[in-house]
Design an enzyme around this catalytic site. Structure first.
Site, PDB file in Angstrom:
ATOM      1  N   GLY A  61       5.939  11.437   3.000  1.00  0.00           N
ATOM      2  CA  GLY A  61       6.209  11.796   4.388  1.00  0.00           C
ATOM      3  C   GLY A  61       6.304  10.560   5.247  1.00  0.00           C
ATOM      4  O   GLY A  61       5.668   9.544   4.981  1.00  0.00           O
ATOM      5  N   LYS A  77       4.770   4.414 -10.332  1.00  0.00           N
ATOM      6  CA  LYS A  77       3.468   4.250  -9.680  1.00  0.00           C
ATOM      7  C   LYS A  77       2.383   3.955 -10.709  1.00  0.00           C
ATOM      8  O   LYS A  77       1.470   3.161 -10.462  1.00  0.00           O
ATOM      9  CB  LYS A  77       3.136   5.508  -8.878  1.00  0.00           C
ATOM     10  N   GLY A 133       1.556   7.270  -0.853  1.00  0.00           N
ATOM     11  CA  GLY A 133       1.766   7.364   0.591  1.00  0.00           C
ATOM     12  C   GLY A 133       0.650   6.797   1.425  1.00  0.00           C
ATOM     13  O   GLY A 133       0.353   5.607   1.374  1.00  0.00           O
ATOM     14  N   GLU A 182       0.831  -1.211   0.000  1.00  0.00           N
ATOM     15  CA  GLU A 182       0.000   0.000   0.000  1.00  0.00           C
ATOM     16  C   GLU A 182       0.867   1.263   0.000  1.00  0.00           C
ATOM     17  O   GLU A 182       0.521   2.270  -0.626  1.00  0.00           O
ATOM     18  CB  GLU A 182      -0.917  -0.008   1.231  1.00  0.00           C
ATOM     19  N   ASP A 239       9.270   8.979 -11.140  1.00  0.00           N
ATOM     20  CA  ASP A 239       8.617   8.477  -9.932  1.00  0.00           C
ATOM     21  C   ASP A 239       7.142   8.181 -10.220  1.00  0.00           C
ATOM     22  O   ASP A 239       6.621   7.109  -9.873  1.00  0.00           O
ATOM     23  CB  ASP A 239       8.741   9.532  -8.815  1.00  0.00           C
TER      24      ASP A 239
END
Lengths: 458, 458
Positions: free
Chosen positions: A327, A219, A148, A143, A215
């Site tokens: 984060g 994904k 994030g 996940e 990046d």
């Protein structure tokens, strides 16, 4: 313990009190938060998982390095393999291809389920890792690898498993969304917005992976694999970054009620007999590029470094998942969700299947996809220019939805200034659009093509 | 087969080819779509579930009635119990308490996992049903019960299972969101917007359950139960509908950069020694009421009949889940997601745990909650009125964040007109705010309190 040896039955199955040993590989921004949560919230996690999740150790290159979070020194070890061999559950947060790949394989061959946030590894080696996990009745969850904290992998794999997803549009890179949002709200140039993002820690010193869309592309490959139940790798993703987006592009978009976002787009397309694969049926198109969106589209409201994934499914209709895309703490939340869910199934005695690829669809070349373009031109301000440009659109069967003209330094048509033209087309094949742009570029009345942006959501 | 008899092992466990028999109870708007999907997408579903999902039959009161979707007559039966007793998986879409409750109990006692969209039943009988399901190693899933197609139950139960959810704000009723959105965009009065919603099929002939917030309250109870791992029933939810919201409220909100939404709010609150339970620790507050939100809040962008659930968690931060909250096909998508996910686990041999209540938190009375009020007053336009009203706020320790005055039919302070005052307060206890409003109402210079609305998200 060698890789082929049988692992003892997890403690969970040997009676009360159930304990599952957790090995953590890596202790960076995310890993240190995962360790903190495992230690601080142990009781609540035990209640929810149905077993105590004991942090057996943290494998790092240098056990004596200082960490973001204060953690007991005795948890750290440089012996990742030894740590894995004693664990029921393994969390891999080292990043990169090796040694992450070898260590994950070791874990699943031991029968331990693995939670990872390693999108680069999954985009490159996913199918092989999932196959090995399935073979050993271990789970591989990830996940944290996309967007994030936002639950998107599980909703796609489970909640939408009875539906047919037709399209996924994602803002999956916070750095580029922050930069584009800054350009949109302050009128800043790309370079200035990037510098500001770097100053605030939203962009890295070398911003290439974010800014060039790499990046987002990793994904996109993962999202497409899951959404369409077919393997898609990084090489299948066509990728264009945001470095060429100008303040003028943003201003022009704003004037037209549009906003520019870097979108990861994965689409199920029908491959007719004239398709690139030469046969009818379904295909997949996966791409990353700056995209114009109407301001009323739900993705347009995604500001700053936030992420969101917009999903279109045959029965569910339009769905959107929004939240913090990066984060330490947000990403740790996603890791912990995977860990507790996996632990529950280990306690119940049967991990779920991890491999959702149930078919192999052709990857469709970009030429077969239909899209709509916004094209900016700098032209000589002479009578008849618009007619000549419009003729090129017509030649390629591309119809114009809207046109705006801005005169620079003169009144229209008096021949002493330059004019800027911005066209928005109706949907047409990427091929026809690209050929239109190429031919327009060659017109003698056109000084330059200042921008070419794709439009979605209209 | 009687309820206590042991059910034969599911076909899935007896070797290839795996087949799971699905019983469908109810064939209304959602049920007919579920039946259609099971028949039309059988191959794709089999690939994803790891077993063929065969529709064994559809139990309805009148097997000969006409349906929204054309389905084979031989699938229909009036014998729900017989159908359940031959099934591996049961889908309950009848709605209401009985016979749904008895039939679900029969299914789980047979060891069959159940998928339901019955929020009324779950809000009333949830704990007993989950307990019975767990006892029989059966799953009880209900993604369709809250916010239609939007995956929210599974993200809360699984993706966020390693995090600590602190607040859930949901637009979970499409009818009221449509009405409020119409009032906001057209300036219509409540009655006219309701009539329009009825004409378009967004509101029922008797709109009470939607308009008074009862539908949202049942969903709020379910969301709170899952988010805080503690039982919350419909009776624990304080509920206020939208019938009192006026066009003036909407206009005043707009002027202040706010929008009015009917929110289902579930909050984890700390119960200090002065709390209603007389002891420290955590408590839960669950309520439904019209709420002012800043226009830049993600929930403010939720238009028309769409739903969205905004979740705040300690590590994940802010998340939002958006999509179609009702309708046959979207809700059927949620049912099918539960069905395929459950089927995968049945194939793997071990259903997951269904009960996520791991503790019993006190339900906190509304007096202990802090919130912020927007208060509209009609006052005599005389010198000194504002000072007297402001004194009442001060008396109760409520500080004012903003005030606007509108003069009606006169220049300020000349004593011949009336004025409207709108205050927005800082956060204060609900008790202090309610007492402030009561005391203001008693001031002789105040003709009426025209509106009291709570503010969130600022």
């Amino acid at each position: 313990m060698t890789e082929t040896q049988t692992r003892p039955e997890p403690a969970a199955l040997r009676g009360e009190p159930k304990v599952l040993k957790v090995a953590l590989l890596g202790c960076g921004t995310v890993g240190s938060q995962v360790a903190r949560i495992l230690l601080e919230d142990a009781d609540a996690l035990a209640a929810r998982a149905g077993a105590r999740l004991t942090l057996a150790g943290i494998a790092v290159r240098n056990p004596d390095a200082t960490r973001d979070v204060e953690l007991p020194r005795e948890l750290f070890t440089a012996d990742a393999e030894g740590l894995i061999d004693g664990a029921d559950l393994v969390i891999e947060l080292m990043g990169g291809i090796e040694p992450a790949r070898t260590l994950i394989l070791r874990a699943v061959r031991n029968g331990a389920s693995v939670v990872t946030g390693n999108k680069a590894l999954l985009a490159q080696e996913g199918p092989a890792l999932f196959e090995e996990a399935d073979k050993n009745n271990a789970e591989l969850s990830f996940e944290a690898a996309v967007a994030g904290a936002i639950p998107i992998i599980r909703p796609i794999r489970e909640s939408l498993s009875g539906d047919r997803i037709t399209r996924v549009l994602g803002i999956v890179n916070g750095t580029t969304n922050y930069i584009l949002d800054q350009m949109d709200s302050t009128g800043a140039a790309f370079a200035d917005a990037l510098a500001e993002a770097q100053r605030l820690g939203y962009a890295e010193a070398d911003p290439t992976a974010d800014v060039e869309g790499h990046d987002a592309a990793a994904k996109a490959a993962l999202l497409a694999t899951l959404a369409f139940h077919t393997p898609v790798s990084l090489d299948d993703v066509r990728c264009q970054g945001i470095a060429q987006v100008t303040a003028e592009d943003i201003a022009a978009a704003k004037d037209s009620g549009l906003v520019i976002k870097l979108l990861a787009i994965a689409e199920l397309v029908s491959v007719g007999e004239g398709g690139t694969e030469g046969r009818g049926g379904e295909g997949v198109s996966v791409r990353v590029h700056p995209t114009l969106l109407p301001r009323e589209h739900p993705l347009s409201a995604v500001r700053g470094a936030f992420n969101a994934v917009f999903v279109e499914a045959e029965n569910a209709g339009e769905l959107m998942f929004y939240g913090a895309g990066a984060g330490g703490r947000p990403t740790a939340s996603a890791v912990m969700g995977d860990l507790v869910s996996t632990a529950r199934r280990v306690v119940a005695g049967a991990p779920g299947r991890t491999d959702t690829a149930t078919r192999v669809l052709p990857i469709v070349g970009v030429d077969a996809v239909t899209t709509s373009y916004s094209i900016g031109l700098e032209v000589a301000d002479q009578p008849g220019v618009l007619a000549r440009v419009a003729a090129v659109f017509a030649e390629h069967g591309v119809s114009i939805e809207a046109m705006r003209q801005t005169i620079d330094g003169g009144v229209p048509g008096n021949g002493n200034g330059r004019a800027e033209l911005r066209f928005v087309t109706h949907r047409a094949s990427e091929k026809a659009l690209a050929e239109t742009v190429a031919d327009i570029k060659n017109l003698d009345v056109v000084e330059s093509v200042t921008s070419v942006l794709r439009v979605e959501g209209v």
